[in-house]
Write an enzyme that holds these catalytic residues in place. Structure first.
Site, mmCIF file in Angstrom:
data_model
loop_
_atom_site.group_PDB
_atom_site.id
_atom_site.type_symbol
_atom_site.label_atom_id
_atom_site.label_comp_id
_atom_site.label_asym_id
_atom_site.label_seq_id
_atom_site.Cartn_x
_atom_site.Cartn_y
_atom_site.Cartn_z
ATOM 1 N N GLY A 1 -10.861 -2.508 -1.793
ATOM 2 C CA GLY A 1 -10.517 -3.664 -2.618
ATOM 3 C C GLY A 1 -11.592 -3.998 -3.858
ATOM 4 O O GLY A 1 -11.603 -5.030 -4.397
ATOM 5 N N GLU B 1 -12.287 5.135 5.545
ATOM 6 C CA GLU B 1 -12.304 3.934 4.457
ATOM 7 C C GLU B 1 -13.492 3.483 4.223
ATOM 8 O O GLU B 1 -13.930 2.520 5.040
ATOM 9 C CB GLU B 1 -11.524 2.999 4.637
ATOM 10 N N SER C 1 -9.831 1.521 -3.094
ATOM 11 C CA SER C 1 -9.492 1.554 -4.288
ATOM 12 C C SER C 1 -8.780 3.016 -4.951
ATOM 13 O O SER C 1 -8.987 3.400 -5.912
ATOM 14 C CB SER C 1 -10.848 1.333 -5.077
ATOM 15 N N GLU D 1 -11.315 -4.496 7.671
ATOM 16 C CA GLU D 1 -11.141 -5.947 7.676
ATOM 17 C C GLU D 1 -10.872 -6.583 9.282
ATOM 18 O O GLU D 1 -11.131 -7.663 9.512
ATOM 19 C CB GLU D 1 -9.818 -6.408 6.984
ATOM 20 N N GLY E 1 -4.283 0.009 -0.199
ATOM 21 C CA GLY E 1 -4.257 -1.315 -0.298
ATOM 22 C C GLY E 1 -3.398 -2.087 -1.427
ATOM 23 O O GLY E 1 -2.401 -1.890 -1.581
ATOM 24 N N GLY E 2 -4.155 -2.344 -2.276
ATOM 25 C CA GLY E 2 -3.679 -3.318 -3.656
ATOM 26 C C GLY E 2 -2.603 -2.153 -4.232
ATOM 27 O O GLY E 2 -1.664 -2.973 -4.794
ATOM 28 N N HIS F 1 -8.959 -1.253 11.052
ATOM 29 C CA HIS F 1 -9.130 -1.387 9.688
ATOM 30 C C HIS F 1 -10.465 -2.148 9.432
ATOM 31 O O HIS F 1 -10.654 -3.091 10.470
ATOM 32 C CB HIS F 1 -7.909 -2.091 9.174
ATOM 33 N N ASN G 1 -0.861 -0.193 2.967
ATOM 34 C CA ASN G 1 -1.141 -1.196 3.699
ATOM 35 C C ASN G 1 -0.884 -2.558 3.073
ATOM 36 O O ASN G 1 -1.959 -2.758 2.187
ATOM 37 C CB ASN G 1 -2.555 -0.922 4.363
ATOM 38 N N TRP G 2 -0.089 -3.126 3.200
ATOM 39 C CA TRP G 2 0.135 -4.467 2.277
ATOM 40 C C TRP G 2 -0.934 -5.704 2.933
ATOM 41 O O TRP G 2 -0.949 -6.808 1.996
ATOM 42 C CB TRP G 2 1.670 -4.813 2.630
ATOM 43 N N LYS G 3 -1.389 -5.565 3.928
ATOM 44 C CA LYS G 3 -2.301 -6.579 4.431
ATOM 45 C C LYS G 3 -1.647 -7.963 4.320
ATOM 46 O O LYS G 3 -0.395 -8.188 4.828
ATOM 47 C CB LYS G 3 -3.667 -6.751 3.367
HETATM 48 P P1 PGA Z 1 -7.580 -0.832 -1.497
HETATM 49 O O1 PGA Z 1 -7.527 -1.193 0.240
HETATM 50 O O2 PGA Z 1 -6.767 0.190 -1.863
HETATM 51 O O3 PGA Z 1 -7.009 -2.051 -2.003
HETATM 52 O O4 PGA Z 1 -8.995 -0.586 -1.552
HETATM 53 C C1 PGA Z 1 -7.532 -0.013 0.988
HETATM 54 C C2 PGA Z 1 -7.377 -0.376 2.649
HETATM 55 O O5 PGA Z 1 -7.900 -1.340 2.784
HETATM 56 O O6 PGA Z 1 -6.492 0.005 3.411
#
Ligand code: PGA
Length: 250
Positions: free
Chosen positions: A173, A167, A213, A97, A234-235, A95, A9-11
């Site tokens: 993050g 999640e 993470s 967010e 994510g990251g 998600h 997930n590149w956000k």
């Molecule tokens: P993260 O994000 O790996 O940067 O913690 C995961 C996600 O939000 O899908």
């Protein structure tokens, strides 16, 4: 069908050029690795989908969201039908967010799930508790409600196509990853809820991903759990080599 899955997930990261380069690199490394049994997905921003689709062959494409309405006067929204027309096959829905910053409630998410499915997209449906909910012991109730109100309206046949991503919001993050035991405990609970609603065979064939993470150095111990079928990343999905390290961690 239950599969091993790693989805990036590149956000809100990468411009178009960077996005095409990252997708090309993921495609190249994944193909060279010879891994065949891990469904690998990238989720770039909407505006990259069409161009990224052109550089992918073995890696699959997902959007990060879709509109809760099919079409019309909804300025700035991107419908499920539009997403599908780019070549994407998956759509992340719910998600944390989106839930936290954009007001995506369980009932709005149910509309998005319905539209994604109606347009032939596979939802990657995200659920997870915030830290206060975990600490006050409400975590299982929160997860149950997110499932019941957001996605359990589907028929068993429809639900059979869905991917679930657990999640924990406190792990996203933050660098604080759930312990393998915490992940397994919740994934088992989620599978039980699916089993109660749809029966054991649907539950056993649902892929449940862990997100928060997750990186190459901790993926192995997370994926070793019987109810953890992969990760939503994510990251660590923004660097192709790191992402490949997760794909090869099973
Ligand atoms: P993260 O994000 O790996 O940067 O913690 C995961 C996600 O939000 O899908």
């Amino acid at each position: 069908m239950r599969k091993k899955i790693v989805a990036g997930n590149w956000k809100c990261n990468t411009n178009l050029k960077e996005g095409i380069a990252l997708a090309s690199e993921v495609e190249k490394l994944y193909t060279q690795s010879g891994v065949k049994d891990v469904l690998t997905i990238v989720s770039p921003p909407f505006v990259h989908l069409t161009e990224v689709a052109k550089v992918l062959k073995n890696v699959k494409l997902s959007a990060q969201n879709c509109a809760a309405e099919p079409k019309g006067a909804f300025t700035g929204e991107v419908s499920a039908e539009m997403v599908k027309s780019t070549g994407a096959e998956f759509c992340i829905i719910g998600h944390s967010e989106r839930r936290e910053y954009y007001g995506d409630t369980n009932s709005i998410l149910a509309k998005k799930v319905k539209l994604a499915m109606a347009n032939g997209l596979t939802p990657i449906f995200c659920i997870g508790e915030v830290l206060a909910e975990r600490e006050s012991g409400k975590l299982f109730d929160v997860i149950k409600t997110q499932l019941q109100d957001g996605i359990f309206f589907l028929s068993a046949e429809e639900f059979g196509k869905v991917i679930i991503a657990y999640e924990p919001v406190w792990a996203i993050g933050t660098g604080v990853v759930a312990t393998p035991a915490q992940a397994q405990e919740m994934h088992k609970f989620i599978r039980e809820q699916i089993s109660l609603k749809y029966g054991k065979s649907v539950a056993d064939s649902t892929s449940i991903l862990y997100g928060g993470s997750c990186k190459a150095s901790n993926a192995k111990e997370l994926f070793a759990n019987p109810d953890v079928d992969g990760g939503l990343i994510g990251g660590a999905a923004l660097k192709a080599e790191e992402f490949l390290g997760i794909i090869t961690a099973f």
